[in-house]
Scaffold this motif. Structure first.
Motif, PDB file in Angstrom:
ATOM      1  N   THR A  18    -107.781  -7.055 -69.661  1.00  0.00           N
ATOM      2  CA  THR A  18    -109.122  -6.476 -69.805  1.00  0.00           C
ATOM      3  C   THR A  18    -110.174  -7.513 -69.428  1.00  0.00           C
ATOM      4  O   THR A  18    -109.985  -8.709 -69.637  1.00  0.00           O
ATOM      5  CB  THR A  18    -109.391  -6.022 -71.248  1.00  0.00           C
ATOM      6  OG1 THR A  18    -109.125  -7.125 -72.120  1.00  0.00           O
ATOM      7  CG2 THR A  18    -108.533  -4.856 -71.654  1.00  0.00           C
ATOM      8  N   TYR A  19    -111.241  -7.029 -68.869  1.00  0.00           N
ATOM      9  CA  TYR A  19    -112.429  -7.853 -68.621  1.00  0.00           C
ATOM     10  C   TYR A  19    -113.552  -7.192 -69.395  1.00  0.00           C
ATOM     11  O   TYR A  19    -114.053  -6.151 -68.963  1.00  0.00           O
ATOM     12  CB  TYR A  19    -112.786  -7.865 -67.143  1.00  0.00           C
ATOM     13  CG  TYR A  19    -111.798  -8.600 -66.277  1.00  0.00           C
ATOM     14  CD1 TYR A  19    -111.775  -9.992 -66.255  1.00  0.00           C
ATOM     15  CD2 TYR A  19    -110.897  -7.908 -65.486  1.00  0.00           C
ATOM     16  CE1 TYR A  19    -110.879 -10.669 -65.455  1.00  0.00           C
ATOM     17  CE2 TYR A  19    -109.998  -8.580 -64.678  1.00  0.00           C
ATOM     18  CZ  TYR A  19    -109.996  -9.963 -64.667  1.00  0.00           C
ATOM     19  OH  TYR A  19    -109.122 -10.636 -63.878  1.00  0.00           O
ATOM     20  N   GLY A  20    -113.907  -7.754 -70.516  1.00  0.00           N
ATOM     21  CA  GLY A  20    -114.916  -7.101 -71.344  1.00  0.00           C
ATOM     22  C   GLY A  20    -114.428  -5.718 -71.720  1.00  0.00           C
ATOM     23  O   GLY A  20    -113.350  -5.569 -72.303  1.00  0.00           O
ATOM     24  N   LYS A  48    -104.892  -3.497 -58.303  1.00  0.00           N
ATOM     25  CA  LYS A  48    -103.874  -4.064 -57.422  1.00  0.00           C
ATOM     26  C   LYS A  48    -103.931  -5.589 -57.430  1.00  0.00           C
ATOM     27  O   LYS A  48    -102.928  -6.262 -57.649  1.00  0.00           O
ATOM     28  CB  LYS A  48    -104.053  -3.550 -55.985  1.00  0.00           C
ATOM     29  CG  LYS A  48    -104.019  -2.042 -55.856  1.00  0.00           C
ATOM     30  CD  LYS A  48    -104.173  -1.593 -54.416  1.00  0.00           C
ATOM     31  CE  LYS A  48    -105.518  -1.928 -53.777  1.00  0.00           C
ATOM     32  NZ  LYS A  48    -106.665  -1.215 -54.366  1.00  0.00           N
ATOM     33  N   THR A  49    -105.132  -6.107 -57.173  1.00  0.00           N
ATOM     34  CA  THR A  49    -105.264  -7.562 -57.106  1.00  0.00           C
ATOM     35  C   THR A  49    -104.952  -8.193 -58.453  1.00  0.00           C
ATOM     36  O   THR A  49    -104.314  -9.253 -58.525  1.00  0.00           O
ATOM     37  CB  THR A  49    -106.685  -7.942 -56.640  1.00  0.00           C
ATOM     38  OG1 THR A  49    -106.887  -7.398 -55.346  1.00  0.00           O
ATOM     39  CG2 THR A  49    -106.869  -9.441 -56.593  1.00  0.00           C
ATOM     40  N   THR A  50    -105.367  -7.544 -59.519  1.00  0.00           N
ATOM     41  CA  THR A  50    -105.080  -8.085 -60.849  1.00  0.00           C
ATOM     42  C   THR A  50    -103.569  -8.195 -61.052  1.00  0.00           C
ATOM     43  O   THR A  50    -103.069  -9.215 -61.540  1.00  0.00           O
ATOM     44  CB  THR A  50    -105.721  -7.191 -61.926  1.00  0.00           C
ATOM     45  OG1 THR A  50    -107.098  -7.016 -61.605  1.00  0.00           O
ATOM     46  CG2 THR A  50    -105.609  -7.823 -63.294  1.00  0.00           C
ATOM     47  N   GLY A  88    -103.182 -13.651 -50.192  1.00  0.00           N
ATOM     48  CA  GLY A  88    -104.160 -12.953 -51.034  1.00  0.00           C
ATOM     49  C   GLY A  88    -104.991 -11.950 -50.254  1.00  0.00           C
ATOM     50  O   GLY A  88    -104.872 -11.821 -49.034  1.00  0.00           O
ATOM     51  N   GLN A  89    -105.849 -11.259 -50.981  1.00  0.00           N
ATOM     52  CA  GLN A  89    -106.641 -10.193 -50.350  1.00  0.00           C
ATOM     53  C   GLN A  89    -107.564 -10.747 -49.260  1.00  0.00           C
ATOM     54  O   GLN A  89    -107.784 -10.109 -48.251  1.00  0.00           O
ATOM     55  CB  GLN A  89    -107.455  -9.459 -51.419  1.00  0.00           C
ATOM     56  CG  GLN A  89    -108.221  -8.277 -50.862  1.00  0.00           C
ATOM     57  CD  GLN A  89    -108.705  -7.341 -51.962  1.00  0.00           C
ATOM     58  OE1 GLN A  89    -108.418  -7.529 -53.138  1.00  0.00           O
ATOM     59  NE2 GLN A  89    -109.451  -6.334 -51.589  1.00  0.00           N
ATOM     60  N   TYR A  90    -108.118 -11.928 -49.497  1.00  0.00           N
ATOM     61  CA  TYR A  90    -108.979 -12.540 -48.493  1.00  0.00           C
ATOM     62  C   TYR A  90    -108.260 -13.775 -47.972  1.00  0.00           C
ATOM     63  O   TYR A  90    -107.892 -14.646 -48.756  1.00  0.00           O
ATOM     64  CB  TYR A  90    -110.329 -12.906 -49.100  1.00  0.00           C
ATOM     65  CG  TYR A  90    -110.947 -11.712 -49.772  1.00  0.00           C
ATOM     66  CD1 TYR A  90    -111.552 -10.726 -48.991  1.00  0.00           C
ATOM     67  CD2 TYR A  90    -110.862 -11.515 -51.140  1.00  0.00           C
ATOM     68  CE1 TYR A  90    -112.076  -9.593 -49.585  1.00  0.00           C
ATOM     69  CE2 TYR A  90    -111.389 -10.389 -51.738  1.00  0.00           C
ATOM     70  CZ  TYR A  90    -111.995  -9.422 -50.957  1.00  0.00           C
ATOM     71  OH  TYR A  90    -112.499  -8.296 -51.538  1.00  0.00           O
ATOM     72  N   ASP A 165    -101.420  -9.042 -50.643  1.00  0.00           N
ATOM     73  CA  ASP A 165    -102.479  -8.203 -51.190  1.00  0.00           C
ATOM     74  C   ASP A 165    -103.305  -7.649 -50.028  1.00  0.00           C
ATOM     75  O   ASP A 165    -104.024  -8.387 -49.365  1.00  0.00           O
ATOM     76  CB  ASP A 165    -103.351  -9.028 -52.146  1.00  0.00           C
ATOM     77  CG  ASP A 165    -104.218  -8.151 -53.042  1.00  0.00           C
ATOM     78  OD1 ASP A 165    -104.141  -6.915 -52.915  1.00  0.00           O
ATOM     79  OD2 ASP A 165    -104.965  -8.709 -53.862  1.00  0.00           O
ATOM     80  N   GLU A 166    -103.183  -6.380 -49.793  1.00  0.00           N
ATOM     81  CA  GLU A 166    -103.870  -5.686 -48.704  1.00  0.00           C
ATOM     82  C   GLU A 166    -103.780  -6.455 -47.383  1.00  0.00           C
ATOM     83  O   GLU A 166    -104.791  -6.873 -46.827  1.00  0.00           O
ATOM     84  CB  GLU A 166    -105.345  -5.425 -49.078  1.00  0.00           C
ATOM     85  CG  GLU A 166    -105.461  -4.582 -50.343  1.00  0.00           C
ATOM     86  CD  GLU A 166    -106.818  -3.937 -50.528  1.00  0.00           C
ATOM     87  OE1 GLU A 166    -107.553  -3.791 -49.532  1.00  0.00           O
ATOM     88  OE2 GLU A 166    -107.140  -3.556 -51.671  1.00  0.00           O
ATOM     89  N   PRO A 167    -102.551  -6.594 -46.875  1.00  0.00           N
ATOM     90  CA  PRO A 167    -102.367  -7.434 -45.689  1.00  0.00           C
ATOM     91  C   PRO A 167    -103.046  -6.917 -44.427  1.00  0.00           C
ATOM     92  O   PRO A 167    -103.256  -7.683 -43.496  1.00  0.00           O
ATOM     93  CB  PRO A 167    -100.849  -7.460 -45.505  1.00  0.00           C
ATOM     94  CG  PRO A 167    -100.335  -6.270 -46.232  1.00  0.00           C
ATOM     95  CD  PRO A 167    -101.276  -6.055 -47.374  1.00  0.00           C
TER      96      PRO A 167
HETATM   97  N1  LIG Z   1    -112.993 -11.506 -62.761  1.00  0.00           N
HETATM   98  C1  LIG Z   1    -113.304 -10.248 -63.126  1.00  0.00           C
HETATM   99  N2  LIG Z   1    -114.295 -10.020 -64.005  1.00  0.00           N
HETATM  100  C2  LIG Z   1    -114.605  -8.769 -64.387  1.00  0.00           C
HETATM  101  N3  LIG Z   1    -114.002  -7.664 -63.948  1.00  0.00           N
HETATM  102  C3  LIG Z   1    -112.997  -7.813 -63.057  1.00  0.00           C
HETATM  103  C4  LIG Z   1    -112.603  -9.110 -62.596  1.00  0.00           C
HETATM  104  N4  LIG Z   1    -111.579  -8.951 -61.725  1.00  0.00           N
HETATM  105  C5  LIG Z   1    -111.357  -7.621 -61.634  1.00  0.00           C
HETATM  106  N5  LIG Z   1    -112.204  -6.937 -62.432  1.00  0.00           N
HETATM  107  C6  LIG Z   1    -112.230  -5.481 -62.607  1.00  0.00           C
HETATM  108  O1  LIG Z   1    -110.913  -5.029 -62.838  1.00  0.00           O
HETATM  109  C7  LIG Z   1    -110.666  -3.825 -62.123  1.00  0.00           C
HETATM  110  C8  LIG Z   1    -109.459  -3.993 -61.211  1.00  0.00           C
HETATM  111  O2  LIG Z   1    -109.791  -4.900 -60.200  1.00  0.00           O
HETATM  112  P1  LIG Z   1    -108.799  -5.317 -59.036  1.00  0.00           P
HETATM  113  O3  LIG Z   1    -109.463  -6.395 -58.261  1.00  0.00           O
HETATM  114  O4  LIG Z   1    -107.462  -5.604 -59.585  1.00  0.00           O
HETATM  115  O5  LIG Z   1    -108.753  -3.969 -58.174  1.00  0.00           O
HETATM  116  P2  LIG Z   1    -108.079  -3.735 -56.752  1.00  0.00           P
HETATM  117  O6  LIG Z   1    -107.139  -2.598 -56.915  1.00  0.00           O
HETATM  118  O7  LIG Z   1    -107.521  -4.979 -56.196  1.00  0.00           O
HETATM  119  O8  LIG Z   1    -109.325  -3.233 -55.908  1.00  0.00           O
HETATM  120  P3  LIG Z   1    -109.703  -3.512 -54.363  1.00  0.00           P
HETATM  121  O9  LIG Z   1    -108.995  -2.464 -53.575  1.00  0.00           O
HETATM  122  O10 LIG Z   1    -111.167  -3.291 -54.341  1.00  0.00           O
HETATM  123  O11 LIG Z   1    -109.302  -4.891 -54.014  1.00  0.00           O
HETATM  124  C9  LIG Z   1    -111.953  -3.462 -61.403  1.00  0.00           C
HETATM  125  O12 LIG Z   1    -112.649  -2.537 -62.176  1.00  0.00           O
HETATM  126  C10 LIG Z   1    -112.691  -4.770 -61.341  1.00  0.00           C
HETATM  127  O13 LIG Z   1    -114.079  -4.547 -61.366  1.00  0.00           O
END
Ligand SMILES: Nc1ncnc2c1ncn2[C@@H]1O[C@H](COP(=O)(O)OP(=O)(O)OP(=O)(O)O)[C@@H](O)[C@H]1O
Ligand SMILES: [Mg+2]
Lengths: 323, 288
Positions: A18-20, A48-50, A88-90, A165-167
């Motif tokens: 969780t973030y907040g 996904k990235t998380t 990574g994604q970037y 991540d999103e290659p």
């Molecule tokens: N460092 C952070 N601080 C606060 N919220 C975050 C942070 N990292 C991710 N989030 C939130 O967690 C959720 C999941 O984010 P994540 O980056 O994993 O998504 P994603 O599937 O990779 O999306 P995208 O396709 O845009 O890359 C989103 O709502 C994002 O705003």
């Protein structure tokens, strides 16, 4: 290592982060069998990235467990880092270093000696068609070249598990197809791949199995075919000549179809899911002809992964009163 | 799929402490090389790093020098006094490259790449602070040439001169650990840009770099006396044997009388505080 660990290269159990007040991950489970490709599919912000960052030791989950190549991601992060490759994604390439220098540096940091790191860098540059640009600063590389260089960086130490991540996000169609070829080659060599994507076509092309996530939760999983069969039947699509004919057309399709038809006024298109395609098609055309509706175009096709995806993520969003 | 799955050996699963320490050094070496290459590919960096101090030299030597430097408008003694302060100030400002370097590596995902590798964490920071010393040496060469042009001379022995430069480099090393910490706290390159510079001004001006420290009013006097920057400047000045202009009050008090000792102690203390802080922050920062 148990027999089971040998067969499962990546396993995550009930990951929560969780973030907040945002639940980025809300109990994600997944497994990737050794030598297979898992596509982690989801829209922006799905998590996904998380997930990727947790599996690659960059981020600690609030709760849950994960193993990569039989190693506990939380308890033995160093050991995990030795056997994974991350892109990574970037693309994380050092712009001021040449392509060669980027890979050489990564090799050295994996603990390779100078000669090995040099040879491995040249080998990868050739494999990714970067040998001509190898000694130019990567600042001048195109998006596709950077992406390939980043992926090459992930492969320097011949990892058993590669996480991407999103290659292909941001690549042009040719770059995308080149990247697909590269990933397919990797898999042919026996590497386990976990890749995230927003593109169903990509998951369909590359992945042995697919996990669909949205808002931090797994909403579907299975092979591409299994997912497609979740939407039964076929989709009948009609384009009529004027907007005035749309209501009558919709009424007919509602009669022959198995669900509510969807209308797109802009393209004068109506479509509906039908159980028995050809029969419904003939019936619809007969009814419309009787009402003098001019059908300009007609198509009947199996549902695509896009249909699955939209029906999964779209309906969920609607049921929560958003969208 | 007809792939044959080969279990690749997980290289060196158990690593001895000795091998671990050796890895810190080789990793630091690789990261240092990377950072130095980054600067070499941007040679305009040298211009940025020296334009400021050269401007300071000209301003203080020729604009304020007449007023500060003593009677008759002869600023030659003042110019000689000035250079040690300029050296220390130059390397202190250099630490803002550490700050910006870290912030930009974080932003560009380079730190994520490092963190996904089985490398030493300390090496990422040590490689940066060490690379800064390479840059400090280059800048000191340029600034020494500039000093020689305006009449500054080393009047002590060769050995003392070497020690003087080493003093400056030790101080630079301490500053770049502070810079590393700030760079890792900064949330963006823009923040890093100002956060890296802003504290330089009180640090370098409330000191003996440009004026006699005895002349500073009120609490600024004792602050300047105990400022590690003052100690580094005074110690270097002593080693170069560059006296204060005639008629200036001699600085007194323990830090002034033991400038070299105090300078070394405070540099060591700064490193002892900021190295663990920066390493802990590095661990925290990307794992958000
Ligand atoms: N460092 C952070 N601080 C606060 N919220 C975050 C942070 N990292 C991710 N989030 C939130 O967690 C959720 C999941 O984010 P994540 O980056 O994993 O998504 P994603 O599937 O990779 O999306 P995208 O396709 O845009 O890359 C989103 O709502 C994002 O705003
Ligand atoms: Mg993402």
């Amino acid at each position: 290592m148990s027999e089971n660990d040998r067969q499962v290269a990546v396993r995550a159990r009930d990951l929560v982060k969780t973030y907040g007040s945002t639940r980025a991950l809300d109990g994600v489970d997944l497994e990737v069998p050794s030598g297979k490709v898992l596509g982690l599919l989801g829209p922006n912000g799905a998590g996904k990235t998380t997930t990727v960052r947790i599996l690659t030791t960059l981020l600690k989950p609030d709760s849950g467990e994960a193993w990569v190549a039989g190693r506990d991601v939380l308890a033995e992060p160093d050991s995990v880092r030795r056997v994974i490759g991350l892109s990574g994604q970037y693309a994380a390439v050092d712009e001021n270093l040449t392509g060669f220098e980027n890979l050489y540096m990564v090799g050295r940091l994996y603990g390779q000696n100078k000669a090995t790191a040099r040879a491995r860098a040249r080998e990868l540059l050739a494999r990714f068609q970067l040998d001509e640009a190898a000694d130019r600063p990567s600042k001048g590389y195109s998006g596709g070249m950077r992406r390939r260089l980043d992926l090459a960086g992930a492969l320097v130490a011949e990892p058993t598990v590669v996480i991407l991540d999103e290659p292909t996000t941001g690549l042009d169609p040719r770059g995308r197809i080149e990247m697909w070829e590269v990933i397919k080659e990797l898999v042919a060599d026996g590497t386990t791949v976990l890749l995230t994507t927003q593109y169903l076509e990509e998951a369909d092309q590359l992945a042995d199995s697919i996990v669909v996530i949205d808002k931090g939760r797994v909403i579907a999983r299975g092979t591409a075919d299994e997912l497609k069969s979740q939407i039964s039947g076929e989709r009948l699509e009609l384009v009529v000549s004027t907007v005035d004919e749309l209501p009558a057309t919709a009424k007919v399709l509602a009669e022959v179809g198995a669900a509510e038809p969807a209308i797109d006024e802009h393209t004068r298109r109506v479509d509906v899911i039908v159980d028995t395609g050809p029969k419904a098609l003939v019936e619809a055309l007969r009814l419309l002809d009787a009402q003098n509706v001019v059908v300009q175009d007609v198509a009947l096709h199996r549902p695509t992964l896009d249909d699955v995806f939209l029906s999964l993520t779209g309906s969920r969003a609607e049921s929560e009163g958003e969208q | 799929m007809t792939a044959t799955i080969q279990a690749k050996p997980a290289s060196t699963e158990h690593i001895s402490t000795r091998a671990r320490v050796a890895k810190v050094f080789t990793d630091s070496g690789v990261v240092t090389w990377r950072n130095v290459m980054n600067v070499r590919r941007n040679p305009e960096w040298l211009l940025g790093a020296t334009a400021f101090p050269i401007m300071f030299v000209l301003m203080f030597a020729y604009v304020f020098g007449g007023a500060i430097g003593g009677p008759g408008g002869d600023s030659s003694q003042y110019r000689e006094f000035l250079i040690a302060g300029i050296f220390a100030q130059t390397v202190a400002f250099n630490s803002s490259y550490t700050v910006i370097g870290f912030a930009s590596d974080l932003q560009k995902g380079i730190i994520d790449r490092f963190r996904s590798l089985p490398m030493s964490r300390l090496a990422v920071i040590l490689g940066r602070t060490t690379a800064d010393q390479v840059l400090s040496v280059v800048v000191l060469v340029v600034m020494s040439a500039c000093g020689l042009l305006i009449g500054w001379r080393i009047r002590g022995s060769f050995l003392d001169a070497v020690l003087g430069y080493l003093m400056i480099l030790l101080f630079a090393f301490a500053m770049s650990w502070i810079g590393a910490y700030i760079g890792l706290i900064a949330r963006s390159v823009e923040v890093a840009n100002s956060a890296g510079l802003i504290w330089m001004f009180p640090l370098t001006f409330v000191s003996s770099a440009f004026v006699p420290q005895e002349s500073l009013p009120g609490v600024l006097g004792p602050i300047a006396d105990w400022n590690p920057f003052t100690a580094a400047v005074n110690a270097t000045r002593d080693l170069f044997n560059n006296p204060s202009p005639a008629g200036w009050p001699e600085p007194s008090g323990w830090p002034a009388e033991n400038a070299a000792l105090y300078a070394i102690l405070s540099c060591v203390a700064i490193i002892a505080i900021f190295a663990p802080l920066a390493t802990a922050q590095y661990r925290r920062v990307a794992s958000k």
